[in-house]
Design an enzyme around this catalytic site. Structure first.
Site, short mmCIF file in Angstrom:
data_model
loop_
_atom_site.label_atom_id
_atom_site.label_comp_id
_atom_site.label_asym_id
_atom_site.label_seq_id
_atom_site.Cartn_x
_atom_site.Cartn_y
_atom_site.Cartn_z
N ARG A 79 0.96 -1.13 -0.04
CA ARG A 79 -0.04 0.13 -0.02
C ARG A 79 0.85 1.33 -0.12
O ARG A 79 0.44 2.10 -0.84
CB ARG A 79 -0.85 -0.05 1.20
CG ARG A 79 -1.94 1.26 1.23
CD ARG A 79 -2.83 1.07 2.36
NE ARG A 79 -3.82 2.04 2.19
CZ ARG A 79 -4.17 2.92 3.44
NH1 ARG A 79 -3.78 2.36 4.59
NH2 ARG A 79 -5.14 3.93 2.98
N HIS A 129 0.64 4.53 -2.75
CA HIS A 129 0.29 5.81 -2.19
C HIS A 129 1.71 6.73 -2.61
O HIS A 129 1.53 8.10 -2.50
CB HIS A 129 0.05 5.83 -0.60
CG HIS A 129 -1.22 5.62 -0.12
ND1 HIS A 129 -1.78 6.15 0.85
CD2 HIS A 129 -2.03 4.42 -0.65
CE1 HIS A 129 -3.23 5.67 0.90
NE2 HIS A 129 -3.19 4.59 0.07
N ASN A 146 -3.38 8.99 4.21
CA ASN A 146 -2.31 8.55 4.40
C ASN A 146 -2.11 8.11 6.02
O ASN A 146 -1.10 7.33 6.47
CB ASN A 146 -1.16 9.24 4.10
CG ASN A 146 -0.86 9.37 2.57
OD1 ASN A 146 -1.02 8.39 1.84
ND2 ASN A 146 -0.28 10.54 1.98
N HIS A 155 -6.02 -5.61 -2.70
CA HIS A 155 -6.92 -5.96 -1.48
C HIS A 155 -6.86 -7.40 -1.10
O HIS A 155 -7.86 -7.72 -0.38
CB HIS A 155 -8.12 -4.96 -1.76
CG HIS A 155 -7.93 -3.63 -1.71
ND1 HIS A 155 -8.93 -2.70 -2.07
CD2 HIS A 155 -6.84 -2.91 -1.28
CE1 HIS A 155 -8.57 -1.39 -1.98
NE2 HIS A 155 -7.38 -1.49 -1.37
C1 HEM Z 1 -8.32 2.02 -6.67
C2 HEM Z 1 -8.36 2.83 -5.61
C3 HEM Z 1 -8.10 2.36 -4.16
C4 HEM Z 1 -8.71 2.62 -2.93
C5 HEM Z 1 -10.05 3.56 -3.08
C6 HEM Z 1 -8.10 1.88 -1.98
C7 HEM Z 1 -8.47 2.32 -0.60
C8 HEM Z 1 -7.85 1.84 0.48
C9 HEM Z 1 -8.54 1.62 1.77
C10 HEM Z 1 -9.44 2.66 2.29
C11 HEM Z 1 -7.69 0.77 2.76
C12 HEM Z 1 -7.78 0.79 4.25
C13 HEM Z 1 -7.36 1.80 5.14
C14 HEM Z 1 -7.54 1.47 6.42
O1 HEM Z 1 -8.85 1.85 6.76
O2 HEM Z 1 -6.66 1.46 7.26
C15 HEM Z 1 -6.91 0.22 1.85
C16 HEM Z 1 -6.16 -0.65 2.21
C17 HEM Z 1 -5.05 -1.47 1.52
N1 HEM Z 1 -4.85 -1.09 0.06
FE1 HEM Z 1 -5.80 0.11 -1.21
N2 HEM Z 1 -6.98 1.43 -2.22
C18 HEM Z 1 -7.02 1.32 -3.38
C19 HEM Z 1 -5.96 0.92 -4.30
C20 HEM Z 1 -5.09 0.11 -3.95
C21 HEM Z 1 -3.96 -0.33 -4.84
C22 HEM Z 1 -3.53 0.16 -6.14
C23 HEM Z 1 -3.09 -1.33 -3.97
C24 HEM Z 1 -1.78 -2.08 -4.05
C25 HEM Z 1 -1.77 -2.40 -5.50
C26 HEM Z 1 -3.64 -1.13 -2.65
C27 HEM Z 1 -3.37 -1.89 -1.48
C28 HEM Z 1 -3.89 -1.97 -0.23
C29 HEM Z 1 -3.12 -2.84 0.65
C30 HEM Z 1 -2.34 -4.03 0.59
C31 HEM Z 1 -4.07 -2.32 2.00
C32 HEM Z 1 -3.85 -3.04 3.21
C33 HEM Z 1 -2.86 -2.23 4.17
C34 HEM Z 1 -2.19 -2.57 5.39
O3 HEM Z 1 -3.14 -3.75 5.85
O4 HEM Z 1 -1.86 -1.89 6.05
N3 HEM Z 1 -4.90 -0.46 -2.65
N4 HEM Z 1 -6.95 0.56 0.56
#
Ligand code: HEM
Length: 365
Positions: free
Chosen positions: A79, A83, A111, A213
Site C-alpha cells: 500500500r 500511495h 495516509n 486488496h
Molecule cells: C483503486 C483505488 C483504491 C482505494 C479507494 C483504496 C482504498 C484503501 C483503503 C481505504 C484501505 C484501508 C485503509 C484503512 O482503513 O486502514 C486500503 C488498504 C489497502 N490497500 Fe488500497 N485502495 C485502492 C487501491 C489500492 C492499490 C492500487 C493497491 C496496491 C496494489 C492497494 C493496496 C492496499 C493494501 C495492501 C491495503 C492494506 C494495507 C494494510 O493492511 O496496512 N490499494 N485501501
C-alpha cells in the site's frame, strides 16, 4: 443442414462468439500475456549491477525474515508503494517526515492509516544497503519499489523483475495534491477511472491493481458508510452482519481483513469475494457492478494466472509513474525520511556549479 439441430448449434455458437467479442470491445481488455510495460527512460532492469550488485538480495533477505515475523508488513509495503506512486510519482516523497517548514504527505487523511512498520522497514533496509554498497547509492524510491515487489511474492503472489534507477524527490506533495490523487473508498468505477486516467492507467489496470486488496486490513471508517445510516443493498447479508459485529456504531476504531477468504495470501480470492458481494469498499464492489470492469473481475475470479499476469503488468506500470531519473533530477537520500541536509553536488543547478568553478579558477595563480 438448414433447420437441423447441428445448424442450430452452429448458429448458437456463432451468436455466443459475436456477443463475447462485443463484450470484450466494450469492457476492460487484458494486456497481452507476454507483454511487459515499456521501460521509462532512465530506468533499467540491471541498474545496480555494478554499483550495488547485492541490492536485490539484501532487500529480499531482510523482508523474508521481517514478513515471517509480521505478515501485515507485506500488505503495508504494497500500500505504501501505491500511495507514493499515485501522488507526484514514485519519488519516495511519502517517506519524508514533516519539518517545521513543511507538512508531510503522511499527515494527509488518506495516509494516516499507513503503518509505521512499513516506514521503519524502508529505513532499516537503507542502513543495510549503505553498509554493503556505501551511502547514497540505492535510492529510497527504488528500495520502496523492491520492497513492495518482494512483499507480493512473499505473501504468495508472483515474482517478477522491476526496472530500477529512480531518484528521490526533493519535497513532499501538498495536502491538496494527495486528495486530488488518491480516490476515496466510497468511489464508484466512473470516479476511479477518472482518477486513474490522469496518470495514464486504464480499466484493466484498475481491476488488477485493486487486487492488492487480497491482503491487509481496513479500519471501520473506510467502509462503515455502507452500513450506516442504511445498509448498502449490494452488500451480501451475511457479510454485512459480520461487518456490523466489527463496527457496531459508525466511527468505531476497529479493523477487519480486506479479503475474508484468504486474508494473508496474495491470490485471486479477492475477486471471488466480489462475485459473492463480499467486497469491503464501494470501490471494490462496484468493479463487479459496472459493465466496464465486471468481465475482468469474473475472469480473474476463475483464472489466477490471468490475474497475476495483469497485476505484474499494471504494478510495474504504476511503479514508473512520473519517475525522476538521471543526475539532474532529484537526489539519493541518505535518510529516507528527510531530504539531504545542505546542498550537495547532485542537486546543484548547473549555473551555480559553474559559478563555483569560475570562482575557484580565479584563485589559481
Ligand atoms: C483503486 C483505488 C483504491 C482505494 C479507494 C483504496 C482504498 C484503501 C483503503 C481505504 C484501505 C484501508 C485503509 C484503512 O482503513 O486502514 C486500503 C488498504 C489497502 N490497500 Fe488500497 N485502495 C485502492 C487501491 C489500492 C492499490 C492500487 C493497491 C496496491 C496494489 C492497494 C493496496 C492496499 C493494501 C495492501 C491495503 C492494506 C494495507 C494494510 O493492511 O496496512 N490499494 N485501501
Amino acid at each position: 443442414m438448414a433447420g437441423s439441430p447441428a445448424a442450430a448449434v452452429v448458429a448458437a455458437a456463432l451468436l455466443l462468439l459475436l456477443s463475447l467479442s462485443a463484450c470484450a470491445s466494450s469492457s476492460a481488455a487484458i494486456s497481452s500475456s507476454s507483454s511487459y510495460p515499456p521501460l521509462a527512460p532512465g530506468l533499467s532492469l540491471d541498474f545496480y549491477k555494478k554499483s550495488c550488485p547485492k541490492a536485490e538480495s539484501i532487500v529480499r533477505d531482510f523482508l523474508q525474515s521481517a514478513v515471517s515475523q509480521n505478515v501485515g508488513l507485506a500488505a503495508a509495503l504494497i500500500r505504501l508503494h501505491f500511495h507514493d506512486c499515485f501522488v507526484q510519482g514514485c519519488d519516495a516523497s511519502i517517506l519524508l517526515d514533516k519539518t517545521p517548514a513543511q507538512q508531510s504527505e503522511q499527515e494527509a487523511v488518506p495516509n494516516q492509516t499507513l503503518r509505521p512498520a512499513a516506514f521503519k522497514a524502508i529505513n532499516d533496509i537503507r542502513d543495510r544497503l549503505d553498509r554493503a554498497c556505501g551511502a547514497r547509492v540505492v535510492s529510497c524510491a527504488d528500495i520502496l519499489t523492491l520492497a513492495a515487489r518482494d512483499s507480493v511474492a512473499l505473501a504468495g503472489g508472483p515474482a517478477y523483475k522491476v526496472p530500477l534507477g529512480r531518484r528521490d524527490g526533493l519535497a513532499p506533495a501538498s495536502q491538496d495534491a494527495v486528495f486530488a490523487a488518491l480516490p476515496p473508498p466510497s468511489s464508484n468505477v466512473t470516479t476511479l477511472l477518472s482518477f486513474l486516467s490522469k496518470i495514464n492507467l486504464d480499466a484493466a489496470d484498475l481491476v488488477a491493481l485493486s487486487g492488492g486488496h487480497t491482503v491487509g486490513i481496513a479500519h471501520c471508517g473506510s467502509f462503515d458508510d455502507r452500513l450506516f445510516p442504511t445498509q448498502d443493498p449490494t452488500l451480501n447479508q451475511w457479510f454485512a452482519g459480520r461487518l456490523r459485529l466489527t463496527c457496531p456504531v459508525q466511527g468505531a476504531d476497529n479493523t477487519t481483513v480486506n479479503d475474508i477468504r484468504t486474508p494473508n495470501t496474495f491470490d485471486n480470492k479477492y475477486y471471488v469475494d466480489l462475485l459473492n458481494r463480499q467486497g469491503l469498499f464501494t470501490s471494490d464492489q462496484d468493479l463487479f457492478t459496472d459493465g466496464r470492469t465486471k468481465p475482468l473481475v469474473t475472469k480473474f475470479a476463475v483464472d489466477q494466472d490471468a490475474f497475476f499476469e495483469q497485476f505484474i503488468y499494471s504494478y510495474v506500470k504504476m511503479g514508473q509513474i512520473n519517475v525522476l531519473t538521471g543526475a539532474s533530477q532529484g537526489q539519493i537520500r541518505a535518510n529516507c525520511s528527510a531530504r539531504n541536509a545542505g546542498r550537495s553536488d547532485d542537486e546543484l543547478p548547473w549555473s551555480v556549479v559553474e559559478n563555483v568553478v569560475d570562482a575557484a579558477e580565479s584563485l589559481v595563480l
